[in-house]
Design a protein around this motif. Structure first.
Motif, short mmCIF file in Angstrom:
data_model
loop_
_atom_site.label_atom_id
_atom_site.label_comp_id
_atom_site.label_asym_id
_atom_site.label_seq_id
_atom_site.Cartn_x
_atom_site.Cartn_y
_atom_site.Cartn_z
N GLU A 173 16.24 -0.40 44.94
CA GLU A 173 15.09 0.16 44.23
C GLU A 173 15.50 1.38 43.41
O GLU A 173 15.06 1.57 42.28
CB GLU A 173 13.98 0.54 45.21
N ASN A 184 10.95 -6.60 47.95
CA ASN A 184 11.14 -7.43 46.76
C ASN A 184 12.41 -8.26 46.96
O ASN A 184 13.47 -7.94 46.42
CB ASN A 184 11.27 -6.50 45.55
N SER A 241 8.06 -3.73 43.16
CA SER A 241 8.78 -3.43 41.92
C SER A 241 9.01 -4.73 41.15
O SER A 241 8.73 -5.81 41.64
CB SER A 241 10.11 -2.76 42.25
N LYS A 242 9.54 -4.62 39.95
CA LYS A 242 9.76 -5.81 39.14
C LYS A 242 11.02 -6.54 39.56
O LYS A 242 11.90 -5.97 40.19
CB LYS A 242 9.85 -5.39 37.67
N ARG A 243 11.09 -7.82 39.16
CA ARG A 243 12.28 -8.61 39.46
C ARG A 243 13.23 -8.47 38.25
O ARG A 243 13.40 -9.40 37.48
CB ARG A 243 11.87 -10.04 39.74
N TYR A 244 13.81 -7.26 38.17
CA TYR A 244 14.53 -6.85 36.96
C TYR A 244 15.64 -7.79 36.54
O TYR A 244 15.94 -7.93 35.36
CB TYR A 244 15.14 -5.46 37.18
N ARG A 266 14.02 -12.27 36.07
CA ARG A 266 12.90 -12.72 35.22
C ARG A 266 12.98 -12.04 33.87
O ARG A 266 12.98 -10.81 33.79
CB ARG A 266 11.55 -12.33 35.86
N ASP A 310 10.73 -11.75 31.67
CA ASP A 310 9.56 -10.92 31.33
C ASP A 310 9.43 -9.70 32.23
O ASP A 310 8.49 -8.93 32.09
CB ASP A 310 8.28 -11.77 31.38
N GLU A 311 10.38 -9.52 33.15
CA GLU A 311 10.31 -8.32 33.99
C GLU A 311 11.58 -7.48 33.84
O GLU A 311 11.86 -6.60 34.65
CB GLU A 311 10.11 -8.71 35.46
#
Length: 420
Positions: A15, A73, A405-408, A411, A413-414
């Motif tokens: 993170e 995540n 949190s985002k799936r950096y 994805r 779009d993330e």
DNA sequence: TCTGGGGTCCTAGGACCC
DNA sequence: TCTGGGGTCCTAGGACCC
């Protein structure tokens, strides 16, 4: 020789990599449902937040110390783990991926090198390649490598190497019995009561016979490994799985049978896709449900049911049928259910399935359907295609994840945004 | 109000076989 | 008084790991 590379505070570190603005704020990562603490940054550990602390019990600390809180995540951690393992595999031909955040490296044949320097090189490469700090312990057995790793982290050196008897003894005298790999809570408290406080006490004050009697053969292996006798080999190719599970606690308690069916259907379907991804088929399925055991004020009920399948399968539709049948058997009206799960076992390789003479299912047809489902999922993402009985409405049983949190890294779009 | 998920191995005891 | 010997398989429970 073995090296154990173990990522520091792995989930919290993942993170932090993608949220550099956190700086020195403490970080905690919560379990599914935002239930309890499963990872802490060094700063959070220093505050005395215990592993496994329920989130609601540390709310005040979170406010007081401005702690950054994340829901778990696993898509992100899983991908970061792969990156870590890829880098580690550059440093040895024989790598055993032991868990999501640690791996054993065989360093046999590397003895001509300065292994301490080699350990530091591993650390630096990983830090540069992933942003994650790792501790490295190097020793003649896996259990000692684990111990050296614990020491490397505690003393801040990052790398610790033992080989000579005097160095091993020094390490064992320092190592609390509860920190020994293979000795858990139960045994360490029994041993401590008997005056065995350190790993050194364990190997010097206890005989092999006593260890065997009290701790079975696994205890003897640990005992020998600490003495430098190799008992646990490196497993370059992990043995294939014996069971696969999908189990969840619910965000809200569930009384309604139909909602419970939706959850169990979803879990069975998840087990089925995990099976197909590993090219396995299950010969048995178990479904369990239980109420919230923390709520002493409510009536409690827990039950499970195992069903044996006529022919091992990884077919979602078939597994769902059996799961629903099992649930019907054990469901009792009038309870508030908190958790359910599906566990498949008696796993066999998908091309070694014993057929049934009286089988009435067109397995070829089903297989094509499953392939199609898996392709759709691959292209359009999770949940783009579902079995109707998984439910189309709001998933009231679904888990809480408020700080995801985002799936950096997985994805488009993330993907991470950098603002200048 | 709120308390995770996913695994493995070992042993003892019972049921069963010839 | 006397009551075989040698096995396998399954399961539950306990311990451990991350």
């Amino acid at each position: 020789m073995f090296a154990l590379a173990d990522c520091n505070n792995f989930y919290a570190s993942c993170e932090k990599v993608f949220n550099p603005s956190i700086g020195l704020r403490p970080v905690v990562v919560l379990s599914n449902n935002d239930g309890c603490v499963i990872a802490r940054s060094a700063e959070a550990k220093r505050l005395g937040i215990p592993m496994g602390a329920p989130a609601f019990k540390i709310e005040e600390m979170i406010r007081k110390y401005d702690i950054a809180v994340f829901s778990s995540n696993f898509e992100l951690y899983g991908d970061m783990s792969q990156r870590v393992m890829n880098i580690l595999s550059r440093f040895t031909p024989d790598l055993e991926i032991y868990s999501i955040d640690e791996a054993f490296l065989s360093l046999t044949g590397f003895e001509h090198l300065n292994l301490i320097d080699y350990g530091h090189k591993i650390r630096e490469t990983l830090k540069q390649g992933t942003g994650i700090a790792v501790g490295v312990g190097i020793a003649p057995t896996k259990t000692l490598a684990k111990a050296a790793n614990v020491y490397a982290k505690k003393n801040g050196s990052g790398v610790w190497f033992v080989y000579e008897k005097t160095d091993i003894d020094k390490l064992l005298r320092w190592l609390p019995i509860s920190d020994v790999w293979g000795i858990g809570r139960k045994h360490s408290s029994r041993l401590e009561n008997a005056g065995i406080k350190t790993a050194y006490d364990f190997v010097t004050k206890m005989s092999e016979e006593i260890v065997l009697k009290r701790m079975t053969i696994t205890g003897v292996r640990t005992w020998k490994e600490l003495k430098g006798i190799k008992c646990i080999p490196l497993e370059k190719f992990p043995p294939s799985k014996k069971s696969i599970a999908t189990t969840r606690s619910f965000g809200h308690m569930v009384e309604n049978y139909d909602k419970l069916i939706e959850s169990v259907t979803t879990f069975a379907s998840s087990c089925a896709s995990k099976l197909r991804a590993s090219r396995l088929a299950a010969g048995q399925i178990m479904v369990f449900i239980h109420t919230n055991s923390f709520r002493k004020d409510l009536d409690q009920y827990a039950q499970n049911r195992v069903l044996t399948l006529p022919v091992p399968t990884s077919d979602s539709l078939e597994l769902i049928q059996y799961a629903q049948k099992a649930l019907k058997d054990i469901f009792k009206e009038g309870y508030q259910y908190k958790k359910a799960g599906v566990i498949v076992s008696a796993l066999v390789n998908e091309n070694k399935i014993q057929q049934d003479m009286f089988d009435r299912i067109d397995r070829e047809k089903h297989k094509n359907l499953m392939n199609a489902m898996d392709e759709v999922t691959k292209r359009f993402g999770k949940n783009s295609i579902k079995i109707a009985s998984q439910g189309l409405g709001k998933r009231t049983w679904h888990m809480n994840q408020q700080n995801l949190s985002k799936r950096y890294t997985t994805r488009w779009d993330e993907i991470i945004e950098v603002k200048i």
